[in-house]
Design an enzyme around this catalytic site. Structure first.
Site, PDB file in Angstrom:
ATOM      1  N   HIS A  47       0.829  -1.207   0.000  1.00 53.80           N
ATOM      2  CA  HIS A  47       0.000   0.000   0.000  1.00 53.80           C
ATOM      3  C   HIS A  47       0.864   1.257   0.000  1.00 53.80           C
ATOM      4  O   HIS A  47       0.558   2.239  -0.700  1.00 53.80           O
ATOM      5  CB  HIS A  47      -0.919  -0.029   1.222  1.00 53.80           C
ATOM      6  N   GLU A  50       2.113   1.834  -3.460  1.00 53.51           N
ATOM      7  CA  GLU A  50       1.047   2.399  -4.301  1.00 53.51           C
ATOM      8  C   GLU A  50       0.977   3.914  -4.147  1.00 53.51           C
ATOM      9  O   GLU A  50       0.846   4.655  -5.123  1.00 53.51           O
ATOM     10  CB  GLU A  50      -0.291   1.751  -3.942  1.00 53.51           C
ATOM     11  N   HIS A  51       1.079   4.386  -2.894  1.00 54.08           N
ATOM     12  CA  HIS A  51       1.046   5.830  -2.642  1.00 54.08           C
ATOM     13  C   HIS A  51       2.238   6.536  -3.286  1.00 54.08           C
ATOM     14  O   HIS A  51       2.091   7.602  -3.888  1.00 54.08           O
ATOM     15  CB  HIS A  51       1.066   6.102  -1.141  1.00 54.08           C
ATOM     16  N   GLU A 127      -4.088   8.083   7.544  1.00 53.17           N
ATOM     17  CA  GLU A 127      -5.075   7.155   6.997  1.00 53.17           C
ATOM     18  C   GLU A 127      -5.339   6.008   7.980  1.00 53.17           C
ATOM     19  O   GLU A 127      -6.482   5.592   8.181  1.00 53.17           O
ATOM     20  CB  GLU A 127      -4.560   6.602   5.657  1.00 53.17           C
TER      21      GLU A 127
END
Length: 413
Positions: A47, A50-51, A127
């Protein structure tokens, strides 16, 4: 559907779904790598990667990437799930060259700039905190962790704060270089696109992508059980679930029928019984998730803590009741809902792009909407009853977050 598949010299699969009357093209590079591919020292890294893909390359700054797409009216995004990561963009048909260039650039040439890395580390930590503050989301992570306790499917996609704080730019770069093989990629496009033109562009812009071996993930096993988190809330949030099916199981559409009948909409059994007749909840719905080896079925609800036992009992009762009691009309309506959802999705190029990529990566073939509709239409009542009988043999999973009153009475089965 006008679908075509080709393989480039570097073994990258490209696939197109041409819709000549569309003005847009959705395209994305889908990688069959997700959180299940992480080891114990890499949780959350898929993840994080991905960012960081949008935070600058050797050719473009982070602002350059977003400006280039938005200046032509397009949009760019990405997602990470348990078994896949995707980077996708939607543009007008005349901007296909730009779109292929940018998606290829962020996959091959990300720099993982230290300054951008530290800023994005902070964003991801926010997040994580936002998820922890949202019980209606966090209970799904709890449910997943208990369904697959000790398995890679049970780890959090976002990771924990301590995980994110431990990573360096070189960790992300190494992870990408060691996992992102063309053997596990599909470059898919849907909309007003010419397959041969897309192939030429992909060959031009993906020269750095290579094919190499990646260790396979061990078979993931469903476990089940009870998990509770005490938190002072106005409501108790809960998910009751059972072992589901893998995405290669022939009965996956049967499970979708079952899910729809039980909790798929306002006319479903659980919505009518729990909300409309008894007024116990505002929200209740069922869902199912399919993975390579296994899957889950679950029902989410939120209610007063003193009503939690009653809600769980009704969910369990309805799951047992459906073994013997499904009407022809319920089956017909569920089939219609599923087929309608499929057809409505075909009106969106982004949905079609993702469907195309998933079919190739997960099933190694493309099924037409008519083939899928026929599989749904051919489902019989006995198949639904047999499936719920099979599922009820599995150990139930119950995830609960709330005040904890009478919690010891919630998992008595």
């Amino acid at each position: 559907m006008d679908t075509k598949i080709s393989q480039l010299g570097n073994k990258l699969t490209i696939a197109t779904d041409t819709i000549s009357n569309f003005e847009t093209i959705s395209l994305g590079l889908f990688v069959n790598i997700g959180s299940v591919n992480e080891n114990s020292k890499q949780i959350g890294i898929s993840h994080f990667l991905e960012h960081m893909a949008f935070k600058g390359t050797t050719k473009r700054t982070a602002l350059d990437i977003s400006y280039a797409i938005e200046s032509v009216g397009g949009f760019i995004n990405a997602f990470t799930n348990k078994e896949m990561t995707a980077f996708h963009v939607k543009v007008l048909k005349d901007n296909i060259d730009l779109a292929v260039d940018i998606i290829s650039d962020i996959i091959q040439n990300s720099t993982f700039d230290k300054t951008e890395f530290e800023k994005e580390r902070g964003v991801i930590i926010q997040e994580i905190r936002q998820l922890n503050d949202a019980p209606d989301d966090f209970v799904f992570d709890m449910f997943q962790s208990k369904c697959f306790e000790g398995e890679k499917l049970g780890t959090q996609i976002l990771g924990a704060e301590e995980d994110i704080l431990s990573y360096s730019p070189s960790d992300l770069n190494h992870y990408m270089k060691s996992k992102y093989t063309t053997d596990k990629m599909v470059f898919a496009a849907s909309g007003n696109i010419d397959h041969e033109k897309f192939k030429i562009l992909a060959e031009k812009y993906t020269t750095e992508l290579k094919s190499f071996s990646v260790p396979s993930v061990e078979t993931q096993l469903y476990k089940g059980g009870f998990i509770f988190k005490k938190k002072e809330l106005e409501q108790t949030h809960l998910i009751y679930g059972l072992k589901g099916l893998s995405h290669t199981d022939d009965n996956k559409f049967v499970l979708s029928i079952l899910t729809t009948i039980l909790g798929g909409g306002m006319s479903s059994r659980l919505f009518q019984e729990v909300r409309e007749k008894r007024g116990l909840v505002y929200t209740i719905f069922s869902f199912n998730s399919n993975y390579k080896d296994t899957g889950t079925f679950g029902v989410y609800a939120a209610c007063e803590d003193k009503k939690a036992k009653e809600v769980i009992d009704i969910i369990r009762y309805e799951c047992e009741k459906i073994k013997e009691d499904i009407s022809d009309e319920e089956l017909r309506k569920a089939k219609t809902q599923l087929k309608a959802s499929l057809l409505m999705g075909l009106e969106n190029s982004s949905t079609r792009m993702e469907r195309l990529a998933n079919q190739i990566l997960l099933h190694k073939k493309i099924s037409s909407p008519s083939e899928t509709s026929k599989k749904i239409e051919d489902i019989q009542l006995d198949s639904v009853k047999n499936l719920i009988n099979q599922m009820l043999l599995s150990k139930p999973t119950l995830a609960v977050i709330g005040n904890g009153k009478d919690i010891e009475n919630l998992y008595e089965f």
